[in-house]
Write a protein that holds these residues in place. Structure first.
Motif, PDB file in Angstrom:
ATOM      1  N   UNK A   1       0.816  -1.214   0.000  1.00  0.00           N
ATOM      2  CA  UNK A   1       0.000   0.000   0.000  1.00  0.00           C
ATOM      3  C   UNK A   1       0.851   1.266   0.000  1.00  0.00           C
ATOM      4  N   UNK A   2       0.467   2.190  -0.876  1.00  0.00           N
ATOM      5  CA  UNK A   2       1.004   3.546  -0.883  1.00  0.00           C
ATOM      6  C   UNK A   2      -0.179   4.476  -0.633  1.00  0.00           C
ATOM      7  N   UNK A   3       0.016   5.560   0.097  1.00  0.00           N
ATOM      8  CA  UNK A   3      -1.099   6.459   0.409  1.00  0.00           C
ATOM      9  C   UNK A   3      -1.918   6.824  -0.837  1.00  0.00           C
ATOM     10  N   UNK A   4      -3.230   6.681  -0.675  1.00  0.00           N
ATOM     11  CA  UNK A   4      -4.152   6.991  -1.752  1.00  0.00           C
ATOM     12  C   UNK A   4      -4.523   5.806  -2.617  1.00  0.00           C
ATOM     13  N   UNK A   5      -3.876   4.656  -2.410  1.00  0.00           N
ATOM     14  CA  UNK A   5      -4.097   3.498  -3.266  1.00  0.00           C
ATOM     15  C   UNK A   5      -4.974   2.425  -2.650  1.00  0.00           C
ATOM     16  N   UNK A   6      -4.868   1.249  -3.233  1.00  0.00           N
ATOM     17  CA  UNK A   6      -5.581   0.066  -2.743  1.00  0.00           C
ATOM     18  C   UNK A   6      -4.602  -1.098  -2.831  1.00  0.00           C
ATOM     19  N   UNK A   7      -3.943  -1.367  -1.715  1.00  0.00           N
ATOM     20  CA  UNK A   7      -2.954  -2.435  -1.688  1.00  0.00           C
ATOM     21  C   UNK A   7      -2.835  -3.001  -0.275  1.00  0.00           C
ATOM     22  N   UNK A   8      -1.733  -3.680   0.003  1.00  0.00           N
ATOM     23  CA  UNK A   8      -1.553  -4.411   1.258  1.00  0.00           C
ATOM     24  C   UNK A   8      -0.662  -3.692   2.267  1.00  0.00           C
ATOM     25  N   UNK A   9      -1.057  -3.807   3.544  1.00  0.00           N
ATOM     26  CA  UNK A   9      -0.242  -3.330   4.663  1.00  0.00           C
ATOM     27  C   UNK A   9      -0.057  -4.518   5.600  1.00  0.00           C
ATOM     28  N   UNK A  10       1.183  -4.902   5.826  1.00  0.00           N
ATOM     29  CA  UNK A  10       1.482  -6.034   6.692  1.00  0.00           C
ATOM     30  C   UNK A  10       1.391  -5.689   8.160  1.00  0.00           C
ATOM     31  N   UNK A  11       0.883  -6.631   8.937  1.00  0.00           N
ATOM     32  CA  UNK A  11       0.807  -6.439  10.398  1.00  0.00           C
ATOM     33  C   UNK A  11       1.300  -7.662  11.155  1.00  0.00           C
ATOM     34  N   UNK A  12       1.596  -8.763  10.460  1.00  0.00           N
ATOM     35  CA  UNK A  12       2.077  -9.954  11.156  1.00  0.00           C
ATOM     36  C   UNK A  12       2.580 -11.017  10.202  1.00  0.00           C
ATOM     37  N   UNK A  13       3.222 -12.009  10.776  1.00  0.00           N
ATOM     38  CA  UNK A  13       3.755 -13.134  10.008  1.00  0.00           C
ATOM     39  C   UNK A  13       4.064 -14.265  10.985  1.00  0.00           C
ATOM     40  N   UNK A  14       4.584 -15.356  10.461  1.00  0.00           N
ATOM     41  CA  UNK A  14       4.997 -16.453  11.332  1.00  0.00           C
ATOM     42  C   UNK A  14       6.420 -16.876  11.005  1.00  0.00           C
ATOM     43  N   UNK A  15       6.990 -17.673  11.870  1.00  0.00           N
ATOM     44  CA  UNK A  15       8.340 -18.183  11.616  1.00  0.00           C
ATOM     45  C   UNK A  15       8.361 -19.107  10.403  1.00  0.00           C
ATOM     46  N   UNK A  16       7.193 -19.582   9.975  1.00  0.00           N
ATOM     47  CA  UNK A  16       7.097 -20.446   8.792  1.00  0.00           C
ATOM     48  C   UNK A  16       6.864 -19.646   7.523  1.00  0.00           C
ATOM     49  N   UNK A  17       6.944 -18.326   7.619  1.00  0.00           N
ATOM     50  CA  UNK A  17       6.773 -17.403   6.488  1.00  0.00           C
ATOM     51  C   UNK A  17       5.326 -17.225   6.053  1.00  0.00           C
ATOM     52  N   UNK A  18       4.365 -17.564   6.911  1.00  0.00           N
ATOM     53  CA  UNK A  18       2.988 -17.153   6.646  1.00  0.00           C
ATOM     54  C   UNK A  18       2.964 -15.632   6.781  1.00  0.00           C
ATOM     55  N   UNK A  19       2.105 -14.979   5.997  1.00  0.00           N
ATOM     56  CA  UNK A  19       2.057 -13.519   5.992  1.00  0.00           C
ATOM     57  C   UNK A  19       0.632 -13.041   6.247  1.00  0.00           C
ATOM     58  N   UNK A  20       0.503 -11.970   7.061  1.00  0.00           N
ATOM     59  CA  UNK A  20      -0.798 -11.403   7.404  1.00  0.00           C
ATOM     60  C   UNK A  20      -0.812  -9.923   7.027  1.00  0.00           C
TER      61      UNK A  20
END
Length: 183
Positions: A93-112
């Motif tokens: 995400x960049x301001x003004x757009x529609x994209x992703x902002x990360x807030x978490x993950x796991x040691x197995x490389x799962x992404x939130x």
């Protein structure tokens, strides 16, 4: 309600972190989910169940939400990668757009991530991707409900970790660049 459910199994005493949300949200250009703000103020940043990384506040960059977003955005927009994003087919995400902002993950490389849309600033569906880098799964639930289910619901597949019997201990952020785990 869901924030309290995340707190209870950890035995964590809320930190009561003071946060200038107006400044953070001004930089992002959108408001963050209210329950995430409560989680951030309660936990800061760190590791749950020795494997789930939660971005919040950290003296170092390791668990620092805003610092991690800045780095991800910079890398995502680096022209030397020929337009390839680490979160393909989406983008950071960049301001003004529609994209992703990360807030978490796991040691197995799962992404939130949240799917953030400047035109729908109060809508924060969660997009999660398992370690295999496959398709994104969408969850129309709060951040705290998602996190609670990851930690306690063994049937919350593919992201539930309860069946690993890791407990629900929370370890606060590193406080320095050499401590903590990389995201």
């Amino acid at each position: 309600m869901w924030v309290q459910r995340v707190i209870e199994p950890t035995g964590w005493e809320p930190l009561g972190v003071s946060v200038d949300w107006a400044a953070i949200e001004a930089e992002l250009g959108v408001p963050l989910p209210e329950d995430y703000k409560q989680l951030y103020e309660t936990f800061g940043g760190g590791v749950l169940s020795d494997s789930v990384y939660f971005l919040g506040r950290d003296e170092a960059v390791v668990f620092a939400f805003l610092a991690q977003w800045r780095v991800a955005l910079s890398v995502d927009r680096d022209s030397s990668f020929a337009g390839t994003s680490a979160v393909d087919p989406c983008a950071i995400y960049a301001p003004g757009g529609k994209e992703l902002v990360g807030w978490g993950s796991t040691e197995w490389a799962d992404e939130y991530f949240w799917l953030v849309d400047a035109e729908r600033p109060d809508d924060h569906p969660i997009l999660a991707r398992s370690h295999d880098g496959g398709a994104w799964d969408r969850y129309d639930m709060s951040t705290s409900e998602f996190l609670y289910r990851v930690l306690t619901d063994a049937d919350f597949l593919p992201f539930g970790i309860a069946w690993y019997n890791l407990g629900t201990l929370f370890e606060a952020g590193s406080g320095g660049p050499s401590g903590g785990r990389p995201l």
